[in-house]
Write an enzyme that holds these catalytic residues in place. Structure first.
Site, short mmCIF file in Angstrom:
data_model
loop_
_atom_site.label_atom_id
_atom_site.label_comp_id
_atom_site.label_asym_id
_atom_site.label_seq_id
_atom_site.Cartn_x
_atom_site.Cartn_y
_atom_site.Cartn_z
N ASP A 5 -7.06 5.10 9.86
CA ASP A 5 -6.68 4.36 8.67
C ASP A 5 -7.80 4.63 7.67
O ASP A 5 -8.94 4.21 7.89
CB ASP A 5 -6.54 2.86 8.98
CG ASP A 5 -5.48 2.19 8.12
OD1 ASP A 5 -5.20 2.71 7.01
OD2 ASP A 5 -4.93 1.16 8.55
N CYS A 49 -11.93 -6.64 15.12
CA CYS A 49 -10.78 -6.88 14.23
C CYS A 49 -11.00 -6.29 12.85
O CYS A 49 -12.00 -6.56 12.19
CB CYS A 49 -10.52 -8.38 14.10
SG CYS A 49 -9.14 -8.72 12.97
N ARG A 92 -9.53 -7.07 10.23
CA ARG A 92 -9.48 -8.12 9.21
C ARG A 92 -10.44 -9.25 9.51
O ARG A 92 -10.21 -10.40 9.13
CB ARG A 92 -8.05 -8.67 9.11
CG ARG A 92 -7.21 -7.78 8.28
CD ARG A 92 -5.81 -8.21 8.03
NE ARG A 92 -5.09 -6.96 7.95
CZ ARG A 92 -4.13 -6.59 8.79
NH1 ARG A 92 -3.70 -7.40 9.72
NH2 ARG A 92 -3.59 -5.40 8.67
N ASP A 94 -11.59 1.17 12.94
CA ASP A 94 -11.91 1.10 11.52
C ASP A 94 -13.40 0.83 11.31
O ASP A 94 -14.07 0.27 12.19
CB ASP A 94 -11.10 -0.02 10.86
CG ASP A 94 -9.61 0.31 10.79
OD1 ASP A 94 -9.27 1.52 10.72
OD2 ASP A 94 -8.79 -0.62 10.81
N CYS A 124 -5.52 -16.38 15.30
CA CYS A 124 -5.00 -15.64 16.45
C CYS A 124 -5.24 -16.46 17.71
O CYS A 124 -6.04 -17.40 17.69
CB CYS A 124 -5.73 -14.31 16.60
SG CYS A 124 -5.57 -13.27 15.15
N CYS A 171 -10.44 -10.54 18.60
CA CYS A 171 -10.92 -9.22 19.00
C CYS A 171 -12.18 -8.93 18.19
O CYS A 171 -12.15 -9.02 16.96
CB CYS A 171 -9.88 -8.16 18.69
SG CYS A 171 -8.22 -8.63 19.23
N ARG A 198 0.83 -1.20 0.00
CA ARG A 198 0.00 0.00 0.00
C ARG A 198 0.87 1.27 0.00
O ARG A 198 0.54 2.26 -0.61
CB ARG A 198 -0.93 -0.12 1.22
CG ARG A 198 -1.24 1.02 2.05
CD ARG A 198 -2.46 1.76 1.57
NE ARG A 198 -1.98 2.97 0.96
CZ ARG A 198 -2.62 3.75 0.13
NH1 ARG A 198 -3.82 3.44 -0.23
NH2 ARG A 198 -2.10 4.84 -0.34
N TYR A 199 2.00 1.21 0.69
CA TYR A 199 2.91 2.36 0.79
C TYR A 199 4.12 2.13 -0.10
O TYR A 199 4.44 0.99 -0.45
CB TYR A 199 3.37 2.50 2.25
CG TYR A 199 2.30 2.89 3.24
CD1 TYR A 199 1.82 4.19 3.29
CD2 TYR A 199 1.80 1.97 4.16
CE1 TYR A 199 0.87 4.56 4.23
CE2 TYR A 199 0.85 2.33 5.10
CZ TYR A 199 0.38 3.64 5.13
OH TYR A 199 -0.56 4.00 6.06
N LYS A 219 -2.69 5.39 6.70
CA LYS A 219 -2.93 5.99 8.01
C LYS A 219 -2.69 7.49 7.97
O LYS A 219 -1.69 7.95 7.44
CB LYS A 219 -2.00 5.35 9.04
CG LYS A 219 -2.24 3.85 9.20
CD LYS A 219 -1.15 3.21 10.05
CE LYS A 219 -1.31 1.71 10.13
NZ LYS A 219 -1.05 1.01 8.85
N ARG A 261 7.21 -0.22 1.86
CA ARG A 261 7.00 -1.29 2.83
C ARG A 261 5.76 -2.10 2.49
O ARG A 261 4.84 -1.60 1.87
CB ARG A 261 6.88 -0.72 4.25
CG ARG A 261 5.85 0.37 4.43
CD ARG A 261 6.28 1.27 5.59
NE ARG A 261 5.26 2.23 6.00
CZ ARG A 261 5.03 3.38 5.39
NH1 ARG A 261 5.69 3.70 4.30
NH2 ARG A 261 4.12 4.21 5.86
C1 LIG Z 1 -0.19 -0.04 8.85
C2 LIG Z 1 0.33 -0.55 7.59
C3 LIG Z 1 1.69 -0.56 7.32
C4 LIG Z 1 2.71 -0.02 8.28
O1 LIG Z 1 2.53 1.35 8.47
P1 LIG Z 1 3.52 2.19 9.39
O2 LIG Z 1 2.85 3.52 9.52
O3 LIG Z 1 4.82 2.24 8.68
O4 LIG Z 1 3.64 1.47 10.70
C5 LIG Z 1 2.09 -1.04 6.10
N1 LIG Z 1 1.21 -1.50 5.19
C6 LIG Z 1 -0.11 -1.50 5.43
C7 LIG Z 1 -1.04 -1.99 4.38
C8 LIG Z 1 -0.60 -1.03 6.65
O5 LIG Z 1 -1.91 -1.05 6.89
S1 SF4 Z 2 -7.02 -7.43 15.97
FE1 SF4 Z 2 -7.58 -9.15 14.62
S2 SF4 Z 2 -5.62 -9.91 13.85
FE2 SF4 Z 2 -5.17 -8.67 15.65
S3 SF4 Z 2 -5.14 -10.13 17.38
FE3 SF4 Z 2 -7.19 -9.25 17.28
S4 SF4 Z 2 -8.33 -10.73 16.03
FE4 SF4 Z 2 -6.18 -11.13 15.65
#
Ligand SMILES: *Cc1c(COP(=O)(O)O)cnc(C)c1O
Ligand code: SF4
Length: 423
Positions: A356, A158, A160, A319, A151, A155, A138-139, A363, A142
Site C-alpha cells: 500500500d 495496525c 490505523r 505499512d 476492535c 494489532c 481513494r479509488y 495498493k 469504491r
Molecule cells: C484497500 C482499500 C480499498 C479496497 O481496495 P481493493 O483493492 O478493491 O480491495 C478501498 N479504499 C481504500 C482507501 C483502501 O485502502
Molecule cells: S489491524 Fe487495526 S483495525 Fe484491524 S483488527 Fe487489528 S487493530 Fe483493528
C-alpha cells in the site's frame, strides 16, 4: 470412499472416515486456560469475552511472564495504541515462548516507541483522501467507510493506529449522515467497504441500520466488511448476525489472519456460518517478522483458509506505521513467499502480495518476475520450476489481421518446451 470408512465409523461418532478426521483435527478447539471454570454460556457469549478482555499490564502479568521488552512496551506504548486481548485469543498464546507468533501480534514491545525516519502516522495517506469524516475515497469506484475506531483486540502493527483504540492523539469522528449523503451523491461509487476499527463490534441492529441505508442507494452494487472479529472473537458470529447480513447481499467479507494457529475449530465454525449465509469470504494477511515471514508457515495458513472456505486475497507488506520497524520484513521475503506458493500449490491458495504505497497511491501488486523478455514478436516467460517458454505476441496494429507475422510464426514452430526440456 464410503467403504473405507466402515471401520472408522464405529470409532468416530460423526461417521467421518479417517482422512476426514485427520483434516478436521488440524483445527483444534482452543483450551480455556485460566478460564476453565467459566460456564459455557459465558465463554461462548461475545459480550462476556469483551467484558473480560485483558487491557492492563497488571492483568496481563498475572497470566504470563512478560519479557523485559514487553513490560517496558506495556508501560510506554499504551499511549499510542491501547492493549486489548480477548480471553479466547489470549489462549492461543504459547505462554512459555517469548517468540510466540500470536504474542508478537498483540502484546506491545518497547520497540514500538522507536520511530524509523521513514515511518509515518498515516502511512497510506488516508486523511488526505477523507471526503467526509470517516469516509476515504481513494479509488475511482469504491470507498472505505471507517465506521468505528474500536476492535476486539488490537494489532500492534495496525495501519490505523493513529485513530484506532482511542488511545492516541488523533480521534475518529465518523459522520454517518454526511458519509452516506456523499455516497448517495457520488453515483460512481459502486463498492462500499466497511472497516475501522471493526464493524462487527456494532450490535446487529446498529450494523443493520448502516447496511440498509447503503443498500437503498441504487448505484451501490457491492458491500463488503473488513473485520478481524471472526479471528479475535468468533463467538460474535452468531446465527442471528448471519441471518441479518444475508439480507444485504451481495455482501462479501474480508477477514484477517496471520498465522495457522489462528485457524482454530472456533474460527472454522464461524467462517462456516458466514459461508453458509452465502457470504463469500476473503482473507488478508500482513507479512510480519517472526510471525509469518516463512514460506512453510504461509503455505499452511493458506491451506487452512481454503479448508475454512476462505479465499486468500492479499498479503500486505507491513505499512510504514510509526513503531513497527521490529515487525517489518524485506520486500524480497514477500516475493520469495509468493514464489514458493505459485505453481507449487492450489492457485486459490495464492493471494496477491501488495504494497500500500506510502503517501496514498493505493495498493500496488508485487511479485516474482515471470516475464524474462518481451518484444513485438514474442514474450519469453518462465514457469514456477524455472523452465523457459516463448509465447508469440499478437500484433495490435490497427487494421491488421490478428494472424501472427512471419517472425512470430517461426517462434511458434520452434517449441519452447522442447528446447527447454532438452537443455
Ligand atoms: C484497500 C482499500 C480499498 C479496497 O481496495 P481493493 O483493492 O478493491 O480491495 C478501498 N479504499 C481504500 C482507501 C483502501 O485502502
Ligand atoms: S489491524 Fe487495526 S483495525 Fe484491524 S483488527 Fe487489528 S487493530 Fe483493528
Amino acid at each position: 470412499m464410503a467403504y473405507n470408512c466402515v471401520v472408522m465409523q464405529n470409532e468416530d461418532p460423526d461417521g467421518h472416515c479417517s482422512r476426514v478426521v485427520d483434516r478436521v483435527s488440524r483445527f483444534r478447539m482452543t483450551g480455556r486456560g485460566v478460564w476453565a471454570s467459566v460456564p459455557d454460556h459465558d465463554w461462548n457469549d461475545w459480550r462476556w469475552q469483551l467484558r473480560h478482555r485483558i487491557t492492563t499490564l497488571e492483568a496481563l502479568e498475572t497470566l504470563l511472564k512478560l519479557t523485559p521488552e514487553e513490560r517496558e512496551g506495556l508501560v510506554l506504548a499504551g499511549n499510542n495504541l491501547a492493549l486489548a486481548i480477548t480471553p479466547y485469543f489470549f489462549n492461543l498464546i504459547d505462554r512459555d515462548n517469548p517468540d510466540c507468533p500470536i504474542r508478537r501480534q498483540v502484546i506491545p514491545r518497547v520497540e514500538e516507541t522507536v520511530t524509523a525516519s521513514w515511518e509515518m502516522i498515516d502511512p497510506c495517506g488516508e486523511d488526505a483522501h477523507m471526503v467526509a469524516p470517516g469516509l476515504v475515497h481513494r479509488y475511482p469506484d469504491r470507498v472505505l467507510f471507517l465506521v468505528t475506531d474500536r476492535c476486539a483486540s488490537y494489532c500492534r502493527y495496525c495501519t490505523r493506529s493513529r485513530v484506532v483504540s482511542g488511545a492516541g492523539e488523533q480521534h475518529l469522528h465518523t459522520d454517518f449522515s454526511e458519509a452516506i449523503q456523499y455516497i448517495r451523491k457520488h453515483t460512481e461509487v459502486r463498492d462500499v467497504l466497511l472497516s475501522g476499527g471493526d464493524p462487527l463490534l456494532f450490535s446487529d441492529d446498529r450494523l443493520e441500520h448502516i447496511l440498509s441505508q447503503l443498500r437503498a442507494i441504487p448505484h451501490v452494487e457491492f458491500l463488503r466488511i473488513g473485520t478481524r472479529i471472526p479471528v479475535f472473537l468468533p463467538q460474535r458470529v452468531t446465527p442471528e448476525l448471519c441471518a441479518m447480513l444475508r439480507k444485504y447481499h451481495p455482501l462479501w467479507m474480508g477477514i484477517h489472519t496471520n498465522h495457522p494457529k489462528e485457524a482454530t475449530a472456533e474460527v472454522r465454525e464461524a467462517c462456516g456460518r458466514l459461508a453458509d449465509a452465502g457470504i463469500p469470504l476473503g482473507n488478508q494477511t500482513v507479512l510480519l517478522r517472526g510471525v509469518n515471514d516463512d514460506a512453510a508457515v504461509m503455505k499452511e495458513l493458506m491451506h487452512k483458509l481454503l479448508m475454512m472456505r476462505v479465499r486468500p486475497y492479499y498479503i500486505y507488506q507491513c505499512d510504514l506505521v510509526k513503531g513497527t520497524h521490529h515487525l517489518r520484513t524485506s520486500v524480497r521475503k514477500g516475493i520469495e513467499i509468493i514464489e514458493a506458493l505459485r505453481g507449487h500449490t492450489t492457485g486459490y491458495a495464492v493471494p496477491q502480495y501488495v504494497i500500500d504505497t506510502p503517501g496514498g497511491g493505493g495498493k500496488v501488486p508485487i511479485g516474482p518476475e515471470y516475464v524474462l523478455a518481451y518484444d513485438k514478436q514474442r514474450v519469453i516467460i518462465r514457469n514456477y520450476e524455472g523452465k523457459v517458454f516463448e509465447y508469440p505476441e499478437v500484433s495490435e496494429s490497427r487494421g491488421a489481421p490478428t494472424t501472427p507475422d512471419k517472425a512470430v510464426t517461426e517462434v511458434k514452430h520452434g517449441c519452447a518446451r522442447e528446447r527447454c526440456d532438452r537443455s
